[in-house]
Design a protein around this motif. Structure first.
Motif, short mmCIF file in Angstrom:
data_model
loop_
_atom_site.label_atom_id
_atom_site.label_comp_id
_atom_site.label_asym_id
_atom_site.label_seq_id
_atom_site.Cartn_x
_atom_site.Cartn_y
_atom_site.Cartn_z
N PHE A 99 34.81 40.37 77.18
CA PHE A 99 36.07 41.08 76.95
C PHE A 99 37.08 40.63 77.99
N ARG A 100 38.26 40.27 77.52
CA ARG A 100 39.31 39.82 78.44
C ARG A 100 40.35 40.93 78.60
N ILE A 101 40.55 41.36 79.81
CA ILE A 101 41.46 42.47 80.08
C ILE A 101 42.58 41.99 80.98
N ALA A 102 43.82 42.15 80.50
CA ALA A 102 44.99 41.79 81.31
C ALA A 102 45.47 43.05 82.02
N LEU A 103 45.59 42.98 83.33
CA LEU A 103 46.01 44.16 84.08
C LEU A 103 46.50 43.75 85.47
N SER A 104 47.12 44.69 86.16
CA SER A 104 47.61 44.40 87.52
C SER A 104 46.43 44.45 88.48
N ASP A 105 46.62 43.90 89.68
CA ASP A 105 45.51 43.96 90.65
C ASP A 105 45.25 45.40 91.07
N HIS A 106 46.31 46.23 90.99
CA HIS A 106 46.17 47.65 91.32
C HIS A 106 45.23 48.33 90.32
N ALA A 107 45.51 48.11 89.03
CA ALA A 107 44.66 48.71 87.98
C ALA A 107 43.25 48.14 88.05
N TRP A 109 41.73 47.05 90.72
CA TRP A 109 41.09 47.63 91.90
C TRP A 109 40.58 49.03 91.60
N LEU A 110 41.39 49.79 90.83
CA LEU A 110 41.00 51.17 90.49
C LEU A 110 39.87 51.22 89.45
N LEU A 111 39.99 50.36 88.44
CA LEU A 111 39.10 50.49 87.28
C LEU A 111 37.84 49.65 87.33
N ALA A 112 37.91 48.50 87.99
CA ALA A 112 36.79 47.56 87.92
C ALA A 112 35.45 48.17 88.34
N THR A 161 57.95 49.61 70.97
CA THR A 161 58.59 48.69 70.03
C THR A 161 57.66 47.54 69.66
N ALA A 162 56.41 47.59 70.14
CA ALA A 162 55.46 46.51 69.84
C ALA A 162 55.17 46.47 68.34
N ASP A 163 54.75 45.29 67.84
CA ASP A 163 54.50 45.18 66.40
C ASP A 163 53.26 45.99 66.00
N GLU A 164 53.08 46.11 64.69
CA GLU A 164 52.06 47.03 64.17
C GLU A 164 50.63 46.61 64.50
N SER A 165 50.44 45.34 64.81
CA SER A 165 49.08 44.88 65.10
C SER A 165 48.63 45.32 66.49
N THR A 166 49.55 45.87 67.27
CA THR A 166 49.20 46.29 68.63
C THR A 166 48.94 47.79 68.65
N ARG A 167 47.76 48.17 69.08
CA ARG A 167 47.41 49.58 69.16
C ARG A 167 47.66 50.08 70.58
N LEU A 168 48.35 51.21 70.67
CA LEU A 168 48.72 51.74 71.98
C LEU A 168 47.97 53.03 72.25
N GLU A 169 47.60 53.22 73.48
CA GLU A 169 46.91 54.44 73.85
C GLU A 169 47.21 54.77 75.31
N THR A 170 47.54 56.04 75.56
CA THR A 170 47.76 56.46 76.94
C THR A 170 46.40 56.75 77.57
N VAL A 171 46.06 56.01 78.61
CA VAL A 171 44.76 56.22 79.24
C VAL A 171 44.90 57.00 80.55
N ALA A 172 46.06 56.99 81.14
CA ALA A 172 46.27 57.72 82.39
C ALA A 172 47.76 57.80 82.67
N PHE A 234 49.53 44.32 94.79
CA PHE A 234 49.63 45.68 95.34
C PHE A 234 48.96 45.76 96.71
N LEU A 235 47.80 45.10 96.81
CA LEU A 235 47.05 45.23 98.06
C LEU A 235 47.81 44.60 99.24
N THR A 236 48.52 43.50 98.97
CA THR A 236 49.33 42.87 100.02
C THR A 236 50.43 43.81 100.47
N VAL A 237 51.09 44.43 99.50
CA VAL A 237 52.19 45.34 99.82
C VAL A 237 51.68 46.54 100.62
#
Length: 241
Positions: A99-107, A109-112, A161-172, A234-237
């Motif tokens: 599974f390929r997950i695109a996310l920030s280093d902050h997310a 760090w929290l989720l991994a 405004t994403a197209d219909e093929s994209t499913r959105l969900e609030t996770v946090a 994020f970690l650098t900042v």
DNA sequence: AATGATTAGGGCAGGTTTTA
DNA sequence: TAAAACCTGCCCTAATCATT
């Protein structure tokens, strides 16, 4: 289009090319020689009357037509596979999928750590590949559509405004916070937006130009922040606080 | 110069046609 | 209906061309 005139193996070639973006690698993936894949691409081109893939550094890049076709090709092949597999439901315990997950280093760090524990517990054969978002507040629609990422996790203000093929969900839900070192003069009083803008600070910015969403909000209030360091990490900042 | 795509020519498998 | 002959299309290797 008359499907009888179409070699459905060409869809596998198309899928491999969309994934690999390189004719030689796509050929290896399907157990073909590189010329055979080149020939399959030529047949696809003739069939669809479009170049589909044009040369690019490191291989080939899909044309807009190929990008538009990608979701349908993937979905169609997935249906074929499921049909031939006897409509098996996804079984985490036996899956060996990556599974390929695109996310920030902050997310990340929290989720991994949580994700890794869940995978070890419920899906020992599954691998997770984290990849950084190209832009902090921009939904990577193209990557999702092309299958370069299975999911993207982040704050995406324009996701509705994403197209219909994209499913959105609030996770946090999270709030933006200002972090400063212990004993910082500003930590002794309530921080105003003017204080914030005037204080020398570091911020997480992914784009080449150090100008992001927060700068837009400040500009709307007639303010400009005193940004000394723009980093995509994020970690650098946090480390510089 | 290195890497990667395309072309040319031949072999083979599978499909079609013919014939008994 | 089945076997033989023929045809078509795909893949292979090797060579060449194009791009970075």
């Amino acid at each position: 289009m008359n499907l009888q005139a179409v070699d459905l193996n060409l869809l596998l070639a198309m899928e491999a090319l969309l994934e690999e973006r390189n004719v030689s690698r796509a050929a290896r993936r399907l157990g073909l020689s590189q010329p055979a894949m080149s020939n399959a691409l030529a047949r696809l081109r003739g069939l669809l009357n479009d170049p589909l893939f044009v040369r690019a550094p490191g291989g080939v890049a899909p044309t807009p037509r190929a990008e538009r076709m990608a979701p349908g090709v993937r979905a169609g092949l997935e249906q074929f596979r499921r049909a031939l597999d006897g409509v098996r439901e996804f079984d985490p315990s036996s899956s060996s999928r990556t599974f390929r997950i695109a996310l920030s280093d902050h997310a990340e760090w929290l989720l991994a750590p949580h994700l890794l524990r869940a995978v070890e517990r419920e899906a020992p054969g599954v691998r997770v590949q984290c990849k950084r978002l190209d832009a902090l507040f921009v939904l990577p629609e193209a990557e999702l559509r092309m299958g370069a990422a299975d999911i993207a996790i982040g704050f995406f203000p324009d996701a509705r405004t994403a197209d219909e093929s994209t499913r959105l969900e609030t996770v946090a839900e999270e709030e933006h916070v200002v972090v400063m070192r212990r004993g910082h003069p500003l930590s002794r009083r309530t921080l105003t937006i003017e204080d914030y803008a005037a204080a020398p600070h570091a911020a997480v910015i992914y784009r080449p130009e150090p100008w992001g969403l927060i700068d837009q909000e400040l500009a709307a209030r007639g303010l400009r922040r005193n940004l000394r360091l723009a980093s995509p990490h994020f970690l650098t900042v946090l480390h510089t606080a």
